[in-house]
Scaffold this motif. Structure first.
Motif, PDB file in Angstrom:
ATOM      1  N   MET B   1       5.650  13.196  53.711  1.00  0.00           N
ATOM      2  CA  MET B   1       6.157  14.397  53.487  1.00  0.00           C
ATOM      3  C   MET B   1       6.609  15.087  51.900  1.00  0.00           C
ATOM      4  O   MET B   1       6.720  16.317  51.394  1.00  0.00           O
ATOM      5  CB  MET B   1       7.375  14.109  54.182  1.00  0.00           C
ATOM      6  CG  MET B   1       7.756  15.751  55.217  1.00  0.00           C
ATOM      7  SD  MET B   1       7.435  16.951  55.499  1.00  0.00           S
ATOM      8  CE  MET B   1       9.171  17.932  55.613  1.00  0.00           C
ATOM      9  N   LYS B   2       7.165  14.417  51.677  1.00  0.00           N
ATOM     10  CA  LYS B   2       7.707  14.944  50.185  1.00  0.00           C
ATOM     11  C   LYS B   2       6.893  15.200  49.608  1.00  0.00           C
ATOM     12  O   LYS B   2       6.859  15.237  48.654  1.00  0.00           O
ATOM     13  CB  LYS B   2       8.893  13.416  49.973  1.00  0.00           C
ATOM     14  CG  LYS B   2      10.441  14.049  48.963  1.00  0.00           C
ATOM     15  CD  LYS B   2      10.577  12.713  48.534  1.00  0.00           C
ATOM     16  CE  LYS B   2      12.524  12.581  48.679  1.00  0.00           C
ATOM     17  NZ  LYS B   2      13.087  11.441  48.688  1.00  0.00           N
ATOM     18  N   LEU B   4       3.984  15.352  50.104  1.00  0.00           N
ATOM     19  CA  LEU B   4       3.409  16.348  50.127  1.00  0.00           C
ATOM     20  C   LEU B   4       3.621  17.929  49.673  1.00  0.00           C
ATOM     21  O   LEU B   4       3.813  18.048  49.052  1.00  0.00           O
ATOM     22  CB  LEU B   4       3.194  16.753  51.516  1.00  0.00           C
ATOM     23  CG  LEU B   4       2.280  18.452  52.290  1.00  0.00           C
ATOM     24  CD1 LEU B   4       0.434  18.048  52.181  1.00  0.00           C
ATOM     25  CD2 LEU B   4       3.109  18.636  53.441  1.00  0.00           C
ATOM     26  N   VAL B   5       5.230  18.427  49.490  1.00  0.00           N
ATOM     27  CA  VAL B   5       6.038  18.994  49.090  1.00  0.00           C
ATOM     28  C   VAL B   5       5.797  19.118  47.468  1.00  0.00           C
ATOM     29  O   VAL B   5       5.978  20.372  47.013  1.00  0.00           O
ATOM     30  CB  VAL B   5       7.340  19.173  49.858  1.00  0.00           C
ATOM     31  CG1 VAL B   5       8.345  19.772  48.889  1.00  0.00           C
ATOM     32  CG2 VAL B   5       7.255  19.170  51.092  1.00  0.00           C
ATOM     33  N   ARG B   8       2.396  19.682  46.513  1.00  0.00           N
ATOM     34  CA  ARG B   8       1.582  21.160  46.730  1.00  0.00           C
ATOM     35  C   ARG B   8       3.483  22.729  45.602  1.00  0.00           C
ATOM     36  O   ARG B   8       2.788  23.271  45.008  1.00  0.00           O
ATOM     37  CB  ARG B   8       2.267  22.294  47.436  1.00  0.00           C
ATOM     38  CG  ARG B   8       2.000  21.824  49.057  1.00  0.00           C
ATOM     39  CD  ARG B   8       0.463  21.638  48.517  1.00  0.00           C
ATOM     40  NE  ARG B   8      -0.403  21.585  49.526  1.00  0.00           N
ATOM     41  CZ  ARG B   8      -0.562  22.261  50.951  1.00  0.00           C
ATOM     42  NH1 ARG B   8       0.036  23.487  51.164  1.00  0.00           N
ATOM     43  NH2 ARG B   8      -1.837  21.159  51.944  1.00  0.00           N
ATOM     44  N   ILE B   9       4.216  21.797  45.223  1.00  0.00           N
ATOM     45  CA  ILE B   9       5.472  22.499  44.082  1.00  0.00           C
ATOM     46  C   ILE B   9       4.075  22.607  42.910  1.00  0.00           C
ATOM     47  O   ILE B   9       4.195  23.330  41.769  1.00  0.00           O
ATOM     48  CB  ILE B   9       6.472  22.293  43.825  1.00  0.00           C
ATOM     49  CG1 ILE B   9       7.199  22.013  45.021  1.00  0.00           C
ATOM     50  CG2 ILE B   9       6.885  22.220  42.450  1.00  0.00           C
ATOM     51  CD1 ILE B   9       8.313  22.137  45.661  1.00  0.00           C
ATOM     52  N   MET B 285       3.547  29.061  50.234  1.00  0.00           N
ATOM     53  CA  MET B 285       4.777  28.767  50.917  1.00  0.00           C
ATOM     54  C   MET B 285       4.455  28.064  52.468  1.00  0.00           C
ATOM     55  O   MET B 285       4.636  27.343  53.016  1.00  0.00           O
ATOM     56  CB  MET B 285       6.164  30.045  50.559  1.00  0.00           C
ATOM     57  CG  MET B 285       7.600  28.986  50.287  1.00  0.00           C
ATOM     58  SD  MET B 285       8.396  29.553  49.405  1.00  0.00           S
ATOM     59  CE  MET B 285       8.747  31.196  50.552  1.00  0.00           C
ATOM     60  N   LEU B 288       2.405  25.966  52.880  1.00  0.00           N
ATOM     61  CA  LEU B 288       2.944  24.201  53.042  1.00  0.00           C
ATOM     62  C   LEU B 288       3.535  24.440  54.471  1.00  0.00           C
ATOM     63  O   LEU B 288       3.545  23.025  55.766  1.00  0.00           O
ATOM     64  CB  LEU B 288       4.367  24.028  51.762  1.00  0.00           C
ATOM     65  CG  LEU B 288       5.183  23.773  51.876  1.00  0.00           C
ATOM     66  CD1 LEU B 288       4.118  21.693  51.685  1.00  0.00           C
ATOM     67  CD2 LEU B 288       5.528  23.793  50.803  1.00  0.00           C
ATOM     68  N   LEU B 289       4.431  25.558  54.740  1.00  0.00           N
ATOM     69  CA  LEU B 289       5.139  25.439  55.735  1.00  0.00           C
ATOM     70  C   LEU B 289       4.221  24.834  56.894  1.00  0.00           C
ATOM     71  O   LEU B 289       4.618  23.828  58.346  1.00  0.00           O
ATOM     72  CB  LEU B 289       6.015  26.969  56.221  1.00  0.00           C
ATOM     73  CG  LEU B 289       7.136  26.969  55.739  1.00  0.00           C
ATOM     74  CD1 LEU B 289       7.214  28.437  55.790  1.00  0.00           C
ATOM     75  CD2 LEU B 289       7.670  25.675  56.004  1.00  0.00           C
ATOM     76  N   ASP B 291       0.889  23.305  57.394  1.00  0.00           N
ATOM     77  CA  ASP B 291       1.340  21.920  56.934  1.00  0.00           C
ATOM     78  C   ASP B 291       1.911  21.273  57.529  1.00  0.00           C
ATOM     79  O   ASP B 291       1.755  19.953  57.509  1.00  0.00           O
ATOM     80  CB  ASP B 291       0.249  21.268  55.710  1.00  0.00           C
ATOM     81  CG  ASP B 291      -0.732  21.842  55.167  1.00  0.00           C
ATOM     82  OD1 ASP B 291      -1.859  22.495  55.691  1.00  0.00           O
ATOM     83  OD2 ASP B 291      -1.518  21.754  53.762  1.00  0.00           O
ATOM     84  N   ILE B 292       3.184  21.463  57.964  1.00  0.00           N
ATOM     85  CA  ILE B 292       4.114  20.623  57.586  1.00  0.00           C
ATOM     86  C   ILE B 292       4.163  20.762  58.854  1.00  0.00           C
ATOM     87  O   ILE B 292       4.693  19.307  59.730  1.00  0.00           O
ATOM     88  CB  ILE B 292       5.706  21.352  57.293  1.00  0.00           C
ATOM     89  CG1 ILE B 292       5.954  20.301  55.504  1.00  0.00           C
ATOM     90  CG2 ILE B 292       7.439  20.440  58.151  1.00  0.00           C
ATOM     91  CD1 ILE B 292       7.064  21.430  55.167  1.00  0.00           C
TER      92      ILE B 292
END
Lengths: 308, 306
Positions: B1-2, B4-5, B8-9, B285, B288-289, B291-292
């Motif tokens: 999760m971390k 992934l974020v 993406r950034i 953004m 990303l949301l 995908d989460i």
């Protein structure tokens, strides 16, 4: 095309058929798809032969004005009514259809060619090149393409004054930005095919990579490509109509469905037919394309067919 | 999760740089500046204006000036409006976001319930009727649907044509016009995937345990059936936000789309570039949301990631 050899005893009795013929037979059994195919042929004839017939019968074209007869409802002389400047709405809808169909064909062709080459090369070559090429696709996927199309259209408008040049540029632009999904589909197909025996056989007889890719692999991906290309035409047509609706696409006095719908929506409460006819023809076209796309998917790719 | 974020950034930085450069290039390299209206300002005024916006500097200098502004989250000034772009976005984005959000909620609520109901009554008249309406709705573009809704609302229901923004009710028609097509796509997707799931063993197990049909469908089938819907929501959210342009134009709402279209027509370079970058960040953004959310719905995805 040579027939697929039948190996099972049961099928041996029936004459051998190519997969394309099988697909055609399946498609023909799908009544909805056939009806929509006929409807589409009707819309093509309406858009291409229609203006000629109207000109021969009543003598007007998409831009002949008759201000004295402006904004009249549907009548025997003007089946779809006239617009505020007295131009016959039916001819204008036909003309818009010509643009939409031309766009559908040209942009889809560009999309398919770029997508098949990009996805094919990426999938066949593999490794770093595949990685880099697919990264490009990822980046483009992350962009708000419609916003970019709007910006490019606006900046082109300043550069190219000729409406014809702008029209062609819009076709090319939409085509050049819509190939991403096809590239992904083709790459996936190539990846699953490239280790099969027929590819090895081709390599063994010394065929060069480009020949293996374009003569042996790509033809085998045509089913999904055709299905996806058909399914993407409505989206492409909508993009044109959308741009024209916003005043960034086809320019008056030319007509397109977007232009007509934009005009019609401004005078909706007084002259509803100016919205209803172009809207109806456009919705019917998209409806027919959607159903035909579903039918093609079922016919060409029976495995993915949804049961029920 | 971390991971992934963070990934993406890191991915977003070059993408945004590309978008910014593209916007800059497109708008700066076109002939016809922002002050070429029908009524051209007098030469002295134009000279002062050009000076004020640094339009006579070398383009590399302009590029750096703007880019360093972006790094400080300062998007610059609109060339046409005497306003900072940050302020315009702050005012206009809530309008677009509200319409988009209502449209999205409407689409998910109506789409999922219609799709699941249709799947649970497969081949009934309800199923056929709902799917027929869905494909009709998919084929009707929002710029046809919007005006038609206005026509119906004003002729039959006696509402005023919902132009202008006054009160919550003026959001409803635009959101409906925007959301219906997505509701229809979601309904089709949900139906197809619930039908797929219904044939699997664990559903048979649930039935064999003696659960009621409603519980089987809504507790077991829907959760799995929602996955394609969630995947679809990413691009859908993106196009709901970009599709907002048309609806905003029809209903004359002061949303971001209206500003973008006007700015593009006026060759308001700074504004177009800023909005391109803004939309691109928004889009990434959203993805990303989604995908989460996907990992949250499907434990298999979550486990594969960690």
């Amino acid at each position: 095309m040579s027939a697929t050899p039948m190996l099972t005893g049961v099928a041996a009795a029936a004459p051998p058929r190519s997969p394309w013929r099988e697909a055609w037979l399946r498609l023909r059994r799908n009544r909805v798809a056939v009806a929509c195919g006929l409807l589409l042929i009707g819309i093509v004839l309406f858009s291409i032969a229609g203006p000629v017939l109207v000109k021969a019968t009543w003598g007007y074209t998409f831009d002949s004005m008759n201000v004295a007869y402006g904004a009249h409802g549907p009548s025997l002389r003007h089946w779809f009514g006239t617009d505020a400047l007295g131009r016959d709405l039916m001819v204008r809808v036909m003309y818009g259809g010509k643009i939409a169909l031309g766009l559908g064909i040209i942009a889809t062709a560009i999309t398919t060619v770029i997508g098949v080459i990009w996805g094919g090369v990426a999938g066949y070559v593999g490794g770093h090149i595949d990685n880099a090429m697919m990264r490009v696709v990822d980046v483009l996927y992350a962009l708000p393409l419609l916003v970019i199309i709007i910006a490019i259209q606006a900046s082109l408008a300043a550069k190219f004054k000729s409406p014809d040049a702008r029209l062609v540029l819009m076709f090319i632009l939409i085509g050049c930005l819509s190939w991403l999904t096809i590239a992904r589909i083709v790459r996936g197909q190539i990846l699953s095919l490239k280790n099969r025996e027929f590819v090895e056989a081709a390599r063994a007889v010394g065929a060069p990579g480009s020949r293996i890719l374009f003569r042996h692999l790509v033809p085998n991906t045509l089913g999904p490509v055709i299905v996806y290309a058909t399914a993407s035409i409505p989206g492409i047509m909508l993009t044109e109509a959308f741009l024209s609706f916003l005043g960034l696409g086809v320019q008056p006095p030319r007509s397109s469905w977007g232009v007509l719908i934009s005009d019609g929506s401004k005078q909706l409460l007084v002259y509803p037919w100016m919205l209803i006819f172009p809207g109806l023809v456009m919705a019917l076209t998209i409806l027919a394309l959607n159903f035909l796309g579903d039918g093609l998917r079922d016919a060409l790719d029976p495995q993915t067919r949804k049961v029920g | 999760m971390k991971r992934l974020v963070i990934g993406r950034i890191l991915f977003a930085i070059p993408v945004l740089l590309v978008v910014f450069s593209l916007g800059f290039l497109l708008m700066k390299k076109t002939p016809g500046g922002p002050f070429d209206a029908e009524k051209r300002p007098p030469p002295e005024v134009e000279k002062n204006l050009r000076k004020r916006y640094h339009l006579d500097d070398h383009w590399t200098k302009q590029y750096w000036r703007e880019l360093s502004g972006y790094l400080r989250f300062d998007l610059g000034k609109s060339l046409k409006r005497e306003q900072s772009i940050n302020e315009i976005i702050r005012k206009a984005f809530p309008v677009s976001a509200t319409i988009g959000l209502i449209a999205l909620l409407f689409a998910v609520a109506v789409g999922v319930s219609l799709g699941v109901l249709a799947a649970s009554r497969q081949n009934s008249w309800f199923d056929h009727g709902a799917m027929f309406i869905a494909i009709m709705a998919i084929s009707t573009p929002s710029f046809v649907l919007g005006p038609l809704l206005v026509l119906v609302a004003s002729m039959w229901l006696g509402w005023l044509p919902a132009a202008r923004l006054d009160g919550a009710s003026s959001y409803i028609l635009p959101a409906l016009a925007l959301g219906l097509i997505y509701a229809a796509s979601i309904a089709r997707l949900a139906r197809a995937s619930v039908l797929d799931v219904i044939r699997q063993d664990y559903i048979r197990t649930a039935r064999a345990k003696g659960l009621s049909e409603g519980k089987v469908i809504w507790k077991h089938a829907v959760r799995a059936g929602l996955q394609p819907v969630v995947t679809y929501l990413g691009p859908a959210t993106a196009s709901i936000m970009t599709g907002g342009f048309v609806v905003e134009t029809i209903f004359q709402l002061p949303g971001l789309g209206t500003y973008l279209v006007t700015a593009a027509k006026d060759s308001d370079a700074t504004m177009v570039t800023a909005l391109m970058v803004f939309y691109a960040s928004l889009l990434m953004m959203m993805n990303l949301l989604v995908d989460i959310a996907y990992g949250w719905i499907d434990p298999r995805v979550r486990d594969a990631r960690s």
